[in-house]
Design a protein around this motif. Structure first.
Motif, PDB file in Angstrom:
ATOM      1  N   LYS A   1      -0.791   9.657  -6.335  1.00 38.71           N
ATOM      2  CA  LYS A   1      -0.936  10.559  -7.471  1.00 38.71           C
ATOM      3  C   LYS A   1       0.176  10.307  -8.473  1.00 38.71           C
ATOM      4  N   ARG A   2      -0.125  10.632  -9.716  1.00 39.27           N
ATOM      5  CA  ARG A   2       0.887  10.600 -10.777  1.00 39.27           C
ATOM      6  C   ARG A   2       1.200  12.043 -11.141  1.00 39.27           C
ATOM      7  N   LYS A   3       2.451  12.306 -11.474  1.00 38.55           N
ATOM      8  CA  LYS A   3       2.886  13.662 -11.808  1.00 38.55           C
ATOM      9  C   LYS A   3       3.330  13.701 -13.270  1.00 38.55           C
ATOM     10  N   PHE A   4       2.917  14.752 -13.959  1.00 44.47           N
ATOM     11  CA  PHE A   4       3.251  14.947 -15.363  1.00 44.47           C
ATOM     12  C   PHE A   4       3.820  16.357 -15.557  1.00 44.47           C
ATOM     13  N   THR A   5       4.608  16.518 -16.600  1.00 45.48           N
ATOM     14  CA  THR A   5       5.108  17.849 -16.957  1.00 45.48           C
ATOM     15  C   THR A   5       4.868  18.087 -18.446  1.00 45.48           C
ATOM     16  N   THR A   6       4.741  19.334 -18.780  1.00 51.60           N
ATOM     17  CA  THR A   6       4.653  19.758 -20.169  1.00 51.60           C
ATOM     18  C   THR A   6       5.034  21.234 -20.216  1.00 51.60           C
ATOM     19  N   SER A   7       5.258  21.739 -21.401  1.00 50.87           N
ATOM     20  CA  SER A   7       5.527  23.173 -21.530  1.00 50.87           C
ATOM     21  C   SER A   7       4.925  23.680 -22.832  1.00 50.87           C
ATOM     22  N   THR A   8       4.646  24.957 -22.816  1.00 51.93           N
ATOM     23  CA  THR A   8       4.141  25.640 -24.004  1.00 51.93           C
ATOM     24  C   THR A   8       4.864  26.970 -24.123  1.00 51.93           C
ATOM     25  N   THR A   9       4.897  27.480 -25.321  1.00 49.44           N
ATOM     26  CA  THR A   9       5.437  28.813 -25.550  1.00 49.44           C
ATOM     27  C   THR A   9       4.401  29.586 -26.358  1.00 49.44           C
ATOM     28  N   VAL A  10       4.152  30.810 -25.928  1.00 50.71           N
ATOM     29  CA  VAL A  10       3.183  31.648 -26.627  1.00 50.71           C
ATOM     30  C   VAL A  10       3.861  32.927 -27.106  1.00 50.71           C
ATOM     31  N   LYS A  11       3.525  33.327 -28.320  1.00 49.60           N
ATOM     32  CA  LYS A  11       4.042  34.566 -28.885  1.00 49.60           C
ATOM     33  C   LYS A  11       3.155  35.710 -28.421  1.00 49.60           C
ATOM     34  N   VAL A  12       3.808  36.794 -27.997  1.00 49.09           N
ATOM     35  CA  VAL A  12       3.080  37.976 -27.530  1.00 49.09           C
ATOM     36  C   VAL A  12       3.443  39.168 -28.407  1.00 49.09           C
ATOM     37  N   ALA A  13       2.757  40.271 -28.199  1.00 54.41           N
ATOM     38  CA  ALA A  13       2.879  41.440 -29.075  1.00 54.41           C
ATOM     39  C   ALA A  13       4.279  42.042 -29.118  1.00 54.41           C
TER      40      ALA A  13
ATOM     41  N   TYR B   1       4.020  23.556 -28.318  1.00 54.71           N
ATOM     42  CA  TYR B   1       3.102  22.826 -27.453  1.00 54.71           C
ATOM     43  C   TYR B   1       3.652  21.419 -27.311  1.00 54.71           C
ATOM     44  N   ASN B   2       4.270  21.134 -26.174  1.00 58.57           N
ATOM     45  CA  ASN B   2       4.958  19.868 -25.985  1.00 58.57           C
ATOM     46  C   ASN B   2       4.049  18.785 -25.434  1.00 58.57           C
ATOM     47  N   THR B   3       4.476  17.555 -25.584  1.00 65.67           N
ATOM     48  CA  THR B   3       3.689  16.425 -25.099  1.00 65.67           C
ATOM     49  C   THR B   3       3.746  16.329 -23.582  1.00 65.67           C
ATOM     50  N   LEU B   4       2.846  15.554 -23.055  1.00 69.38           N
ATOM     51  CA  LEU B   4       2.762  15.306 -21.620  1.00 69.38           C
ATOM     52  C   LEU B   4       3.753  14.198 -21.272  1.00 69.38           C
ATOM     53  N   THR B   5       4.602  14.440 -20.283  1.00 68.04           N
ATOM     54  CA  THR B   5       5.594  13.463 -19.855  1.00 68.04           C
ATOM     55  C   THR B   5       5.351  13.103 -18.403  1.00 68.04           C
ATOM     56  N   GLU B   6       5.250  11.821 -18.125  1.00 63.20           N
ATOM     57  CA  GLU B   6       5.051  11.400 -16.742  1.00 63.20           C
ATOM     58  C   GLU B   6       6.387  11.425 -16.012  1.00 63.20           C
ATOM     59  N   VAL B   7       6.370  11.985 -14.816  1.00 68.64           N
ATOM     60  CA  VAL B   7       7.559  12.037 -13.968  1.00 68.64           C
ATOM     61  C   VAL B   7       7.534  10.788 -13.098  1.00 68.64           C
ATOM     62  N   VAL B   8       8.545   9.957 -13.259  1.00 60.44           N
ATOM     63  CA  VAL B   8       8.633   8.735 -12.471  1.00 60.44           C
ATOM     64  C   VAL B   8       9.624   8.993 -11.355  1.00 60.44           C
ATOM     65  N   SER B   9       9.125   8.976 -10.129  1.00 59.73           N
ATOM     66  CA  SER B   9      10.010   9.236  -8.998  1.00 59.73           C
ATOM     67  C   SER B   9      10.664   7.935  -8.573  1.00 59.73           C
TER      68      SER B   9
ATOM     69  N   THR C   1       0.835  -1.198   0.000  1.00 58.27           N
ATOM     70  CA  THR C   1       0.000   0.000   0.000  1.00 58.27           C
ATOM     71  C   THR C   1       0.870   1.249   0.000  1.00 58.27           C
ATOM     72  N   GLN C   2       1.944   1.209   0.757  1.00 53.29           N
ATOM     73  CA  GLN C   2       2.848   2.350   0.866  1.00 53.29           C
ATOM     74  C   GLN C   2       3.577   2.603  -0.452  1.00 53.29           C
ATOM     75  N   ALA C   3       3.897   1.540  -1.186  1.00 57.08           N
ATOM     76  CA  ALA C   3       4.674   1.672  -2.409  1.00 57.08           C
ATOM     77  C   ALA C   3       3.848   2.272  -3.550  1.00 57.08           C
ATOM     78  N   ALA C   4       2.550   2.047  -3.558  1.00 59.05           N
ATOM     79  CA  ALA C   4       1.715   2.564  -4.637  1.00 59.05           C
ATOM     80  C   ALA C   4       1.500   4.064  -4.464  1.00 59.05           C
ATOM     81  N   PRO C   5       1.878   4.874  -5.481  1.00 54.93           N
ATOM     82  CA  PRO C   5       1.681   6.320  -5.348  1.00 54.93           C
ATOM     83  C   PRO C   5       0.204   6.685  -5.425  1.00 54.93           C
TER      84      PRO C   5
END
Length: 151
Positions: free
Chosen positions: A20-32, A132-140, A14-18
């Motif tokens: 929550k799962r954590k994911f990362t992604t990033s985006t870039t937006v052009k501004v004026a 617009y990057n893909t979703l990457t799961e962070v494995v701790s 039970t303790q070993a099972a997380p």
């Protein structure tokens, strides 16, 4: 003794099972322009708008956090007024979801629409999503029990 061992094994599993799962992604937006990029990157209301836009499009997420930074180039050429301008804001997201929940990024078009809706509430001009990057799961990796007790 067997019951105690079974209980300990169940507790360890039970303790070993997380939870929550954590994911990362990033985006870039052009501004004026460059001043807009600078002010957006450091504005907590803008940060909240980016955060809310992603949360609105991933309702199964337990939490969405974002860190904004200025991206692109805003340097002058020579002493004149001509600039190499590619003013942008980068958003680095960390998304948590319950372990049993699968999540997916919204389409680039849906995200851009949602972000512009949130930014409009603050009186900001529309932005264009350029990256617009893909979703990457962070494995701790957690230390083993023997590493934790120093053996």
């Amino acid at each position: 003794a067997a019951a105690a061992t079974a209980a300990a094994t169940t507790a360890a599993a039970t303790q070993a099972a997380p939870a929550k799962r954590k994911f990362t992604t990033s985006t870039t937006v052009k501004v004026a322009d460059c001043p807009t990029a600078n002010s957006m990157a450091s504005n907590t209301s803008i940060q909240a708008a980016f955060q809310q836009a992603m949360k609105n499009r991933i309702p199964s997420a337990a939490s969405v956090k974002v860190q904004l930074s200025k991206a692109g180039s805003c340097r002058r050429l020579n002493e004149g007024t001509r600039r190499l301008a590619d003013p942008s804001v980068k958003a680095d997201y960390t998304i948590e979801a319950p372990a049993a929940t699968s999540i997916a990024l919204p389409s680039k078009v849906d995200y851009e629409s949602e972000l512009n809706k949130e930014l409009a509430k603050l009186g900001n001009a529309p932005v264009q999503v350029t990256s617009y990057n893909t979703l990457t799961e962070v494995v701790s990796t957690s230390p083993t029990a023997s590493a934790a007790i120093g053996t």
